[in-house]
Design a protein around this motif. Sequence first.
Motif, PDB file in Angstrom:
ATOM      1  N   LYS A 157       0.858  -1.190   0.000  1.00  0.00           N
ATOM      2  CA  LYS A 157       0.000   0.000   0.000  1.00  0.00           C
ATOM      3  C   LYS A 157       0.890   1.235   0.000  1.00  0.00           C
ATOM      4  N   ASP A 158       0.637   2.115  -0.959  1.00  0.00           N
ATOM      5  CA  ASP A 158       1.341   3.398  -1.024  1.00  0.00           C
ATOM      6  C   ASP A 158       0.375   4.507  -0.604  1.00  0.00           C
ATOM      7  N   THR A 159       0.836   5.389   0.250  1.00  0.00           N
ATOM      8  CA  THR A 159       0.025   6.538   0.654  1.00  0.00           C
ATOM      9  C   THR A 159       0.683   7.803   0.132  1.00  0.00           C
ATOM     10  N   TRP A 160      -0.056   8.521  -0.730  1.00  0.00           N
ATOM     11  CA  TRP A 160       0.471   9.698  -1.402  1.00  0.00           C
ATOM     12  C   TRP A 160      -0.116  10.974  -0.782  1.00  0.00           C
ATOM     13  N   HIS A 161       0.694  12.042  -0.795  1.00  0.00           N
ATOM     14  CA  HIS A 161       0.257  13.318  -0.234  1.00  0.00           C
ATOM     15  C   HIS A 161       0.627  14.451  -1.194  1.00  0.00           C
ATOM     16  N   LYS A 162      -0.297  15.383  -1.313  1.00  0.00           N
ATOM     17  CA  LYS A 162       0.004  16.620  -2.034  1.00  0.00           C
ATOM     18  C   LYS A 162      -0.877  17.717  -1.464  1.00  0.00           C
ATOM     19  N   ASN A 163      -0.217  18.752  -0.982  1.00  0.00           N
ATOM     20  CA  ASN A 163      -0.918  19.829  -0.277  1.00  0.00           C
ATOM     21  C   ASN A 163      -1.671  19.215   0.903  1.00  0.00           C
ATOM     22  N   SER A 164      -2.969  19.371   0.958  1.00  0.00           N
ATOM     23  CA  SER A 164      -3.739  18.801   2.074  1.00  0.00           C
ATOM     24  C   SER A 164      -4.464  17.519   1.673  1.00  0.00           C
ATOM     25  N   ASP A 165      -4.220  17.035   0.463  1.00  0.00           N
ATOM     26  CA  ASP A 165      -4.905  15.832  -0.026  1.00  0.00           C
ATOM     27  C   ASP A 165      -4.025  14.598   0.148  1.00  0.00           C
ATOM     28  N   SER A 166      -4.690  13.462   0.319  1.00  0.00           N
ATOM     29  CA  SER A 166      -3.992  12.174   0.429  1.00  0.00           C
ATOM     30  C   SER A 166      -4.786  11.111  -0.316  1.00  0.00           C
ATOM     31  N   ILE A 167      -4.080  10.094  -0.783  1.00  0.00           N
ATOM     32  CA  ILE A 167      -4.734   8.977  -1.471  1.00  0.00           C
ATOM     33  C   ILE A 167      -3.907   7.714  -1.251  1.00  0.00           C
ATOM     34  N   GLU A 168      -4.590   6.584  -1.168  1.00  0.00           N
ATOM     35  CA  GLU A 168      -3.911   5.299  -1.013  1.00  0.00           C
ATOM     36  C   GLU A 168      -4.033   4.499  -2.313  1.00  0.00           C
ATOM     37  N   THR A 169      -2.929   3.905  -2.722  1.00  0.00           N
ATOM     38  CA  THR A 169      -2.955   3.016  -3.889  1.00  0.00           C
ATOM     39  C   THR A 169      -2.295   1.697  -3.510  1.00  0.00           C
ATOM     40  N   TYR A 170      -2.575   0.675  -4.314  1.00  0.00           N
ATOM     41  CA  TYR A 170      -2.040  -0.663  -4.038  1.00  0.00           C
ATOM     42  C   TYR A 170      -1.268  -1.151  -5.270  1.00  0.00           C
ATOM     43  N   VAL A 171      -0.054  -1.585  -5.016  1.00  0.00           N
ATOM     44  CA  VAL A 171       0.832  -2.042  -6.092  1.00  0.00           C
ATOM     45  C   VAL A 171       1.331  -3.446  -5.762  1.00  0.00           C
ATOM     46  N   PHE A 172       1.813  -4.144  -6.777  1.00  0.00           N
ATOM     47  CA  PHE A 172       2.369  -5.484  -6.528  1.00  0.00           C
ATOM     48  C   PHE A 172       3.662  -5.675  -7.314  1.00  0.00           C
ATOM     49  N   TYR A 173       4.547  -6.457  -6.732  1.00  0.00           N
ATOM     50  CA  TYR A 173       5.836  -6.795  -7.336  1.00  0.00           C
ATOM     51  C   TYR A 173       6.053  -8.294  -7.150  1.00  0.00           C
ATOM     52  N   TYR A 174       6.740  -8.918  -8.110  1.00  0.00           N
ATOM     53  CA  TYR A 174       6.902 -10.368  -7.985  1.00  0.00           C
ATOM     54  C   TYR A 174       8.261 -10.841  -8.496  1.00  0.00           C
ATOM     55  N   ILE A 175       8.662 -11.999  -7.967  1.00  0.00           N
ATOM     56  CA  ILE A 175       9.905 -12.677  -8.342  1.00  0.00           C
ATOM     57  C   ILE A 175       9.521 -14.043  -8.907  1.00  0.00           C
ATOM     58  N   LYS A 176      10.131 -14.419 -10.036  1.00  0.00           N
ATOM     59  CA  LYS A 176       9.729 -15.638 -10.741  1.00  0.00           C
ATOM     60  C   LYS A 176      10.742 -16.772 -10.575  1.00  0.00           C
TER      61      LYS A 176
END
Length: 231
Positions: A157-176
């Motif tokens: 989970k990434d939590t981003w901020h800009k000025n007074s706003d915030s948003i959460e996004t979800y990313v994935f990474y993998y090893i094969k």
Amino acid sequence: MKCRYCQTTFAIDYDEEDAAMDKSRIELQMQREKFEHQDKIRKDAKKSRLIACFTLLIVIFVIVAAYIINSKEEQKNQEDSASFEESKAASITYVSDFSEIPDAQFDEMQNLAMDAAQKGIDINTISGLTADTPELCASYLLTAKEGNGNRLVFVYKDTWHKNSDSIETYVFYYIKNLQLLSDGTVKYNVYVQNENSSFIWNNNFIDGEKSFDLCYTKAISSNADFNVKEK
């Protein structure tokens, strides 16, 4: 005719018919020699053509023979290579459970994925955009239902901020391709991959999905050919 030394006069019996015959014989001889010369040239040319054709046939035969031999050798090499790959694949054991991964190596892979997730943030933190340290949400082991292959997936989970706003996004990474070795350790590809998409938020590009469920669908559910285990 008079001799210029002794002034004796001689009579020459000149026969024009004999002279004409001599001339004809000479011309005939010259024509015969010319014909024989031309005939020799034709025979030599014919002989040269035959030699050239024979040489060409030999060259073609050698090329065809070499092609056939090379084709057979290539086919044999391919068969040997296929047999080797089949034997190699049969001798490789892929990780199928978290319990097969030593804790130290799991931590190494998790750190690699964490570094990749942090780099994904660093690339986008410009123009007043900041983000918290990525937060690990879940780890999944995907194993192929048929054949070989697997991947270890980390969702953050990434939590981003800009000025007074915030948003959460979800990313994935993998090893094969995690493979079990005879000493109990795991061999794996250290290259960390991702298939995260981006979208615009507050005039900045950020990576990930807007919910965990969307990220799970993309990272896990869409891989229907794999069995899934969560750590």
